[in-house]
Motif scaffolding. Structure first.
Motif, mmCIF file in Angstrom:
data_model
loop_
_atom_site.group_PDB
_atom_site.id
_atom_site.type_symbol
_atom_site.label_atom_id
_atom_site.label_comp_id
_atom_site.label_asym_id
_atom_site.label_seq_id
_atom_site.Cartn_x
_atom_site.Cartn_y
_atom_site.Cartn_z
ATOM 1 N N GLY A 7 0.819 -1.212 0.000
ATOM 2 C CA GLY A 7 0.000 0.000 0.000
ATOM 3 C C GLY A 7 0.847 1.254 0.000
ATOM 4 N N LYS A 9 1.249 4.824 1.781
ATOM 5 C CA LYS A 9 0.848 5.600 2.957
ATOM 6 C C LYS A 9 0.937 7.097 2.690
ATOM 7 C CE LYS A 9 1.316 1.991 6.046
ATOM 8 N NZ LYS A 9 0.473 1.576 7.093
ATOM 9 N N ARG A 12 0.669 10.208 5.423
ATOM 10 C CA ARG A 12 -0.571 10.752 5.967
ATOM 11 C C ARG A 12 -1.241 9.700 6.835
ATOM 12 N NH1 ARG A 12 0.460 12.972 1.134
ATOM 13 N NH2 ARG A 12 -0.346 15.039 0.664
ATOM 14 N N VAL A 13 -2.077 10.169 7.752
ATOM 15 C CA VAL A 13 -2.870 9.234 8.538
ATOM 16 C C VAL A 13 -4.016 8.729 7.655
ATOM 17 C CG1 VAL A 13 -2.243 10.228 10.759
ATOM 18 C CG2 VAL A 13 -4.218 11.120 9.531
ATOM 19 N N THR A 14 -4.627 7.635 8.033
ATOM 20 C CA THR A 14 -5.590 6.953 7.176
ATOM 21 C C THR A 14 -6.764 7.833 6.734
ATOM 22 O OG1 THR A 14 -4.965 4.879 8.224
ATOM 23 C CG2 THR A 14 -7.007 4.885 6.966
ATOM 24 N N ARG A 17 -5.550 10.293 4.139
ATOM 25 C CA ARG A 17 -5.173 9.617 2.901
ATOM 26 C C ARG A 17 -6.411 9.254 2.087
ATOM 27 N NH1 ARG A 17 -1.981 6.258 5.102
ATOM 28 N NH2 ARG A 17 -3.417 4.539 5.379
ATOM 29 N N TRP A 18 -7.464 8.750 2.711
ATOM 30 C CA TRP A 18 -8.678 8.398 1.980
ATOM 31 C C TRP A 18 -9.389 9.638 1.458
ATOM 32 C CZ3 TRP A 18 -9.451 4.058 -0.231
ATOM 33 C CH2 TRP A 18 -8.880 2.904 0.292
#
Length: 164
Positions: A7, A9, A12-14, A17-18
């Motif tokens: 994946g 990353k 960034r925090v999840t 990122r989304w």
């Protein structure tokens, strides 16, 4: 060993990122071509291909799955109506990444991420040919404009004579 390293990353925090992925997908399907960094383009390439594959199914469940990832209803409508129809004969590989040089600020590798099949371009060429056919009609108008240009020169001469 590379266990658990799959994946992108992107530092960034999840949730961030989304959100980035959603915004990039909306921009890609709205404009059909975006310029971004190479890492971001490689990260959303698979998601974009998956959204087109879902759009080709054309059922309610697929539409809701795409809406969960692409939160813009106008873009989803365009994806299901025009983009999916354009890729109906293609089995995957809906996006292309082309290198576009380095970003001046930090020298990051920039790329153009675009959908593979552009919209129909020959229709525009047909319109240009129609303009070429109208060109002789404009030639008749140039005679009148030459006369008006001559009249303008005469006015300038008279104005110069009156001033001098």
């Amino acid at each position: 060993m590379r266990h658990g390293k799959a994946g992108f990353k992107l530092g960034r925090v999840t949730p961030h990122r989304w959100a980035l992925f959603r915004n990039l997908l909306v921009a890609l399907f709205r404009h059909e071509r975006i310029m971004t960094t190479e890492a971001k383009a490689k990260a959303i390439r698979g998601l974009a291909d998956h959204m087109v594959t879902l759009a080709k199914r054309e059922d309610l469940h697929a539409r809701r799955q795409v809406l969960a990832m692409v939160p813009d209803t106008m873009v989803v409508k365009k994806l299901f109506d025009t983009i999916a129809a354009r890729f109906s004969e293609r089995h995957g590989g809906y996006t292309r990444i082309m290198k576009a040089g380095l970003r001046p600020g930090d020298r990051a590798q920039m790329v153009v991420l675009e959908l593979v099949d552009p919209p129909e371009a020959p229709k525009e060429k047909g319109k240009k040919d129609a303009r070429v056919e109208k060109a002789p009609k404009e030639g008749k108008k140039t005679g009148k404009s030459e006369e008006s240009a001559g009249a303008a020169k005469g006015r300038r001469k008279k104005a110069a004579a009156a001033a001098g």
